[in-house]
Design an enzyme around this catalytic site. Structure first.
Site, short mmCIF file in Angstrom:
data_model
loop_
_atom_site.label_atom_id
_atom_site.label_comp_id
_atom_site.label_asym_id
_atom_site.label_seq_id
_atom_site.Cartn_x
_atom_site.Cartn_y
_atom_site.Cartn_z
N CYS A 168 28.71 -20.88 -11.23
CA CYS A 168 27.42 -21.58 -11.20
C CYS A 168 27.39 -22.39 -9.91
CB CYS A 168 27.28 -22.49 -12.42
SG CYS A 168 25.94 -23.69 -12.28
N GLY A 177 9.68 -21.37 -11.84
CA GLY A 177 10.27 -21.55 -10.52
C GLY A 177 11.71 -22.01 -10.51
N HIS A 202 18.63 -29.61 -13.49
CA HIS A 202 18.53 -30.53 -12.35
C HIS A 202 17.16 -31.14 -12.30
CE1 HIS A 202 17.61 -26.41 -11.03
NE2 HIS A 202 16.72 -26.93 -10.18
P1 AMP Z 1 14.94 -24.84 -8.66
O1 AMP Z 1 14.35 -23.75 -7.79
O2 AMP Z 1 13.94 -25.70 -9.34
O3 AMP Z 1 15.94 -24.24 -9.64
O4 AMP Z 1 15.73 -25.81 -7.70
C1 AMP Z 1 16.92 -25.43 -7.09
C2 AMP Z 1 17.01 -26.20 -5.81
O5 AMP Z 1 18.32 -26.12 -5.34
C3 AMP Z 1 16.10 -25.68 -4.70
O6 AMP Z 1 15.20 -26.70 -4.30
C4 AMP Z 1 17.08 -25.31 -3.59
O7 AMP Z 1 16.59 -25.62 -2.29
C5 AMP Z 1 18.28 -26.16 -3.94
N1 AMP Z 1 19.56 -25.65 -3.47
C6 AMP Z 1 20.02 -24.37 -3.53
N2 AMP Z 1 21.26 -24.31 -3.00
C7 AMP Z 1 21.59 -25.56 -2.59
C8 AMP Z 1 22.73 -26.14 -1.96
N3 AMP Z 1 23.82 -25.41 -1.66
N4 AMP Z 1 22.71 -27.46 -1.68
C9 AMP Z 1 21.62 -28.21 -1.98
N5 AMP Z 1 20.52 -27.73 -2.59
C10 AMP Z 1 20.49 -26.42 -2.89
ZN ZN Z 2 26.59 -25.20 -13.77
#
Ligand code: AMP
Ligand code: ZN
Length: 111
Positions: free
Chosen positions: A3, A90, A97
């Site tokens: 994950c 989305g 989170h």
């Molecule tokens: P969601 O699309 O609502 O599931 O949000 C996931 C978020 O994680 C998105 O806004 C991505 O830009 C962010 N994200 C993905 N990979 C990373 C990473 N390695 N570090 C920081 N944020 C990330």
């Molecule tokens: Zn996790």
């Protein structure tokens, strides 16, 4: 189980940390959608807001305490908290989170 956010919590993938305690980790989003955009996550793997139960909901309340504390420390009074649940909404990372977005005008309804 692999994950992305569990790997960030355990340090296998680097992140730009905003806050950490024994239950919660917060870090700046890699693809910011506002001048301030960070994520607050439980360290425990909970797949989404749809998987919150009486057994694990205390950490969700704690996430919101952290959001209130960190925004205050950053001098932010106006912000939006978003949690996308499921592909249609989305969600791209299946680890619960809370997005915290600030620093620009927000529109409603969200897209
Ligand atoms: P969601 O699309 O609502 O599931 O949000 C996931 C978020 O994680 C998105 O806004 C991505 O830009 C962010 N994200 C993905 N990979 C990373 C990473 N390695 N570090 C920081 N944020 C990330
Ligand atoms: Zn996790």
């Amino acid at each position: 189980m692999s994950c992305l956010f569990c790997s960030i919590v355990n340090g296998d993938i680097p992140s730009n940390k905003v806050y950490e305690d024994e239950l919660v980790y917060a870090f700046y989003d890699i693809d910011p959608q506002a001048p301030v955009h960070f994520l607050v996550i439980p360290k425990e793997h909970i797949p989404s807001a749809g998987a919150v139960t009486p057994e694990n909901s205390a950490v969700v309340a704690h996430c919101f305490e952290v959001i209130a504390q960190v925004t205050k420390e950053l001098g932010i009074t106006d912000f939006r908290v978003v949690s996308n649940c499921g592909l249609q909404a989305g969600q791209s990372v299946p680890h619960l989170h809370f997005h915290v977005l600030a620093g620009r005008d927000m529109t409603w309804p969200p897209g």
